[in-house]
Motif scaffolding. Structure first.
Motif, PDB file in Angstrom:
ATOM      1  N   GLN A 276       8.324   6.157  19.249  1.00 31.07           N
ATOM      2  CA  GLN A 276       7.865   6.548  17.923  1.00 31.07           C
ATOM      3  C   GLN A 276       6.356   6.763  17.967  1.00 31.07           C
ATOM      4  O   GLN A 276       5.640   6.003  18.630  1.00 31.07           O
ATOM      5  CB  GLN A 276       8.182   5.463  16.894  1.00 31.07           C
ATOM      6  N   PRO A 277       5.844   7.784  17.274  1.00 33.44           N
ATOM      7  CA  PRO A 277       4.385   7.958  17.218  1.00 33.44           C
ATOM      8  C   PRO A 277       3.748   6.842  16.400  1.00 33.44           C
ATOM      9  O   PRO A 277       4.340   6.351  15.430  1.00 33.44           O
ATOM     10  CB  PRO A 277       4.226   9.317  16.523  1.00 33.44           C
ATOM     11  N   ALA A 278       2.583   6.397  16.807  1.00 33.82           N
ATOM     12  CA  ALA A 278       1.893   5.320  16.107  1.00 33.82           C
ATOM     13  C   ALA A 278       0.397   5.432  16.327  1.00 33.82           C
ATOM     14  O   ALA A 278      -0.058   5.933  17.360  1.00 33.82           O
ATOM     15  CB  ALA A 278       2.394   3.954  16.602  1.00 33.82           C
ATOM     16  N   LEU A 279      -0.393   4.945  15.357  1.00 38.09           N
ATOM     17  CA  LEU A 279      -1.855   5.003  15.428  1.00 38.09           C
ATOM     18  C   LEU A 279      -2.377   3.804  16.219  1.00 38.09           C
ATOM     19  O   LEU A 279      -3.104   2.949  15.705  1.00 38.09           O
ATOM     20  CB  LEU A 279      -2.445   5.015  14.021  1.00 38.09           C
ATOM     21  N   ILE A 280      -2.035   3.741  17.482  1.00 42.29           N
ATOM     22  CA  ILE A 280      -2.369   2.578  18.288  1.00 42.29           C
ATOM     23  C   ILE A 280      -3.882   2.446  18.484  1.00 42.29           C
ATOM     24  O   ILE A 280      -4.436   1.342  18.446  1.00 42.29           O
ATOM     25  CB  ILE A 280      -1.652   2.644  19.652  1.00 42.29           C
ATOM     26  N   SER A 281      -4.593   3.564  18.685  1.00 41.73           N
ATOM     27  CA  SER A 281      -6.033   3.484  18.883  1.00 41.73           C
ATOM     28  C   SER A 281      -6.721   2.847  17.683  1.00 41.73           C
ATOM     29  O   SER A 281      -7.591   1.979  17.836  1.00 41.73           O
ATOM     30  CB  SER A 281      -6.610   4.878  19.141  1.00 41.73           C
ATOM     31  N   LEU A 282      -6.319   3.252  16.472  1.00 45.42           N
ATOM     32  CA  LEU A 282      -6.913   2.680  15.266  1.00 45.42           C
ATOM     33  C   LEU A 282      -6.576   1.195  15.153  1.00 45.42           C
ATOM     34  O   LEU A 282      -7.418   0.385  14.749  1.00 45.42           O
ATOM     35  CB  LEU A 282      -6.420   3.431  14.033  1.00 45.42           C
ATOM     36  N   ALA A 283      -5.337   0.831  15.524  1.00 43.00           N
ATOM     37  CA  ALA A 283      -4.951  -0.582  15.498  1.00 43.00           C
ATOM     38  C   ALA A 283      -5.799  -1.405  16.466  1.00 43.00           C
ATOM     39  O   ALA A 283      -6.169  -2.555  16.182  1.00 43.00           O
ATOM     40  CB  ALA A 283      -3.473  -0.727  15.839  1.00 43.00           C
ATOM     41  N   ILE A 284      -6.137  -0.814  17.607  1.00 42.05           N
ATOM     42  CA  ILE A 284      -6.937  -1.527  18.604  1.00 42.05           C
ATOM     43  C   ILE A 284      -8.357  -1.758  18.103  1.00 42.05           C
ATOM     44  O   ILE A 284      -8.871  -2.881  18.137  1.00 42.05           O
ATOM     45  CB  ILE A 284      -6.954  -0.747  19.929  1.00 42.05           C
ATOM     46  N   VAL A 285      -9.018  -0.702  17.634  1.00 44.89           N
ATOM     47  CA  VAL A 285     -10.428  -0.840  17.265  1.00 44.89           C
ATOM     48  C   VAL A 285     -10.590  -1.674  15.997  1.00 44.89           C
ATOM     49  O   VAL A 285     -11.673  -2.220  15.752  1.00 44.89           O
ATOM     50  CB  VAL A 285     -11.110   0.540  17.107  1.00 44.89           C
ATOM     51  N   ARG A 286      -9.546  -1.796  15.188  1.00 39.70           N
ATOM     52  CA  ARG A 286      -9.609  -2.673  14.019  1.00 39.70           C
ATOM     53  C   ARG A 286      -9.090  -4.078  14.320  1.00 39.70           C
ATOM     54  O   ARG A 286      -9.060  -4.926  13.433  1.00 39.70           O
ATOM     55  CB  ARG A 286      -8.798  -2.075  12.859  1.00 39.70           C
ATOM     56  N   GLU A 287      -8.661  -4.309  15.555  1.00 42.79           N
ATOM     57  CA  GLU A 287      -8.067  -5.582  15.956  1.00 42.79           C
ATOM     58  C   GLU A 287      -6.961  -5.998  14.982  1.00 42.79           C
ATOM     59  O   GLU A 287      -6.899  -7.138  14.499  1.00 42.79           O
ATOM     60  CB  GLU A 287      -9.120  -6.690  16.069  1.00 42.79           C
ATOM     61  N   LEU A 288      -6.062  -5.060  14.708  1.00 45.78           N
ATOM     62  CA  LEU A 288      -4.926  -5.372  13.842  1.00 45.78           C
ATOM     63  C   LEU A 288      -3.861  -6.140  14.616  1.00 45.78           C
ATOM     64  O   LEU A 288      -3.674  -5.937  15.816  1.00 45.78           O
ATOM     65  CB  LEU A 288      -4.320  -4.082  13.285  1.00 45.78           C
ATOM     66  N   GLU A 289      -3.153  -7.001  13.923  1.00 42.63           N
ATOM     67  CA  GLU A 289      -2.010  -7.695  14.490  1.00 42.63           C
ATOM     68  C   GLU A 289      -0.742  -7.015  13.978  1.00 42.63           C
ATOM     69  O   GLU A 289      -0.505  -6.991  12.767  1.00 42.63           O
ATOM     70  CB  GLU A 289      -2.002  -9.169  14.077  1.00 42.63           C
ATOM     71  N   LEU A 290       0.056  -6.479  14.881  1.00 36.75           N
ATOM     72  CA  LEU A 290       1.333  -5.868  14.529  1.00 36.75           C
ATOM     73  C   LEU A 290       2.440  -6.806  14.990  1.00 36.75           C
ATOM     74  O   LEU A 290       2.578  -7.075  16.184  1.00 36.75           O
ATOM     75  CB  LEU A 290       1.497  -4.499  15.197  1.00 36.75           C
ATOM     76  N   VAL A 291       3.203  -7.333  14.029  1.00 41.55           N
ATOM     77  CA  VAL A 291       4.255  -8.287  14.373  1.00 41.55           C
ATOM     78  C   VAL A 291       5.586  -7.804  13.809  1.00 41.55           C
ATOM     79  O   VAL A 291       5.649  -7.180  12.748  1.00 41.55           O
ATOM     80  CB  VAL A 291       3.935  -9.708  13.848  1.00 41.55           C
ATOM     81  N   GLY A 292       6.649  -8.092  14.541  1.00 37.52           N
ATOM     82  CA  GLY A 292       7.982  -7.739  14.088  1.00 37.52           C
ATOM     83  C   GLY A 292       8.565  -8.817  13.193  1.00 37.52           C
ATOM     84  O   GLY A 292       8.144  -9.976  13.202  1.00 37.52           O
ATOM     85  N   SER A 293       9.559  -8.413  12.412  1.00 37.25           N
ATOM     86  CA  SER A 293      10.312  -9.353  11.581  1.00 37.25           C
ATOM     87  C   SER A 293      11.766  -8.932  11.631  1.00 37.25           C
ATOM     88  O   SER A 293      12.114  -7.809  11.245  1.00 37.25           O
ATOM     89  CB  SER A 293       9.788  -9.335  10.141  1.00 37.25           C
ATOM     90  N   PHE A 294      12.631  -9.844  12.098  1.00 40.01           N
ATOM     91  CA  PHE A 294      14.033  -9.503  12.336  1.00 40.01           C
ATOM     92  C   PHE A 294      14.942 -10.551  11.703  1.00 40.01           C
ATOM     93  O   PHE A 294      14.923 -11.719  12.086  1.00 40.01           O
ATOM     94  CB  PHE A 294      14.283  -9.425  13.846  1.00 40.01           C
ATOM     95  N   ARG A 295      15.701 -10.105  10.690  1.00 40.79           N
ATOM     96  CA  ARG A 295      16.652 -10.983  10.008  1.00 40.79           C
ATOM     97  C   ARG A 295      15.936 -12.222   9.459  1.00 40.79           C
ATOM     98  O   ARG A 295      14.866 -12.131   8.894  1.00 40.79           O
ATOM     99  CB  ARG A 295      17.822 -11.334  10.936  1.00 40.79           C
ATOM    100  N   PHE A 296      16.504 -13.422   9.662  1.00 37.46           N
ATOM    101  CA  PHE A 296      15.920 -14.645   9.107  1.00 37.46           C
ATOM    102  C   PHE A 296      16.630 -15.836   9.724  1.00 37.46           C
ATOM    103  O   PHE A 296      17.625 -15.696  10.445  1.00 37.46           O
ATOM    104  CB  PHE A 296      16.053 -14.684   7.585  1.00 37.46           C
TER     105      PHE A 296
END
Length: 351
Positions: A276-296
């Motif tokens: 899938q396309p994603a803005l990974i460069s922007l996520a890196i320079v902003r030090e974003l945390e990308l976390v998954g969430s699956f069911r519960f």
């Protein structure tokens, strides 16, 4: 579900584009299973995907599958081994069965990540795990959660998807007093907004592609709403936490643009399988945390309590209720976010 014989109505996906309401067998419970008379079942995005695409994410439909995992009802026959609730108990259902699978490691305190886990109405394994869109089903007693007095079966039909939303908000960390952005205001996104409000978020900005879901978002506690086409406004949100619930790469793009530097993005919307396309460069320079969430996991118990005491307000999320015999029409309207929120099937027998 256990082996079955004649006959109750069930909702079965046979292949892509082939959804049928047909007679399936009466349940024949194992010793640790109770027979539950189903009152309501909520149509989930995965149910729609099995019908529309013949697959839900990585789970490919390879045989006819009885759909449904968002169900509530009443125990009519308790488990023969004495476990679980007695006959007459109203229950919600936790659809997960953890399993070791191939032995791959996972955090033992997070059984939702067990590699061999199965879910009601899922094609993740073969043979598939039958679901519960039928008038009567046999379910392991450990899946059943007793409903408190005063909580109606119709309202309790939201317990399972609300637990998904509760888990997603939990993955965001502390939300009290913070600014939250919710991308995608379908049933899960709407429930995320309700949970964020329950947990004390100071601001909740909701994004969707059409206006009707945004209207529901405002009723549930969104302090601001934006159309997904307003990219500049989304980029100015500067949210501490973002919940991406659209399941679309463009939604993930909005999530990255709308997050503050050092923010956290929780991805609960299930994107299609593959790259899938994603803005990974922007996520890196902003030090974003990308976390998954699956069911519960055990969040379902907190959800039941919050619904019962009224602290979790889910009013307006259910927009239509169809009898099971009209499941085809129910699925058609559930696929249209401009026309529906959460759509329920009613399995109550009628004269």
């Amino acid at each position: 579900m256990s082996n079955i014989h004649t006959g109750v109505l069930g909702v079965v996906a046979h292949a892509k584009g082939d959804l049928r309401v047909e007679v399936i067998g009466e349940p024949r419970p194992e010793a640790d299973e109770a027979v539950v008379e189903v009152a309501f079942g909520g149509i989930c995005g995965s149910d729609l995907h099995y019908w529309l695409d013949g697959a839900a994410g990585e789970s490919i439909l390879r045989e006819p599958l009885l759909l449904g995992h968002e169900i509530v009802g009443t125990v009519v026959t308790s488990a023969a081994d004495g476990s679980g609730p007695v006959a007459g108990t109203r229950v919600a259902v936790h659809p997960l069965t953890p399993g070791p699978g191939d032995g791959s490691r996972y955090p033992i305190e997070r059984p939702n990540l067990a590699p061999g886990g199965t879910y009601l109405g899922s094609a993740a394994r073969f043979p598939h795990r039958s679901g519960a869109f039928a008038r009567r089903v046999a379910l392991p007693s450990r899946m059943l959660r007793k409903l408190p007095k005063g909580l109606s079966l119709r309202d309790a039909a939201l317990v399972e998807p609300a637990a998904v939303a509760w888990h997603a908000v939990g993955r965001a960390g502390e939300v009290r007093g913070r600014r939250a952005l919710v991308v995608g205001c379908g049933p899960i996104g709407s429930l995320v907004i309700a949970v964020l409000r329950h947990h004390g978020a100071a601001e909740i900005i909701a994004v969707d592609t059409v206006e009707p879901p945004l209207s529901r978002a405002r009723l549930l506690g969104a302090t601001q709403t934006l159309l997904a086409t307003d990219a500049d406004a989304i980029a100015r949100v500067d949210a501490d936490i973002v919940i991406e619930s659209s399941g679309n790469y463009r939604g993930l793009e909005s999530a990255v643009r709308g997050a503050t530097r050092g923010g956290r993005i929780v991805m609960v919307g299930l994107l299609p399988s593959g790259e899938q396309p994603a803005l990974i460069s922007l996520a890196i320079v902003r030090e974003l945390e990308l976390v998954g969430s699956f069911r519960f996991n055990d969040e379902i118990d907190e959800v039941v309590a919050a619904l019962a005491d009224g602290s979790l307000d889910v009013g307006g999320i259910v927009t239509q209720v169809f009898p099971v015999g009209e499941a085809a029409a129910a699925f058609e309207i559930a696929r249209d976010p401009a026309a529906s929120g959460k759509v329920l099937l009613s399995f109550e027998e009628r004269d």
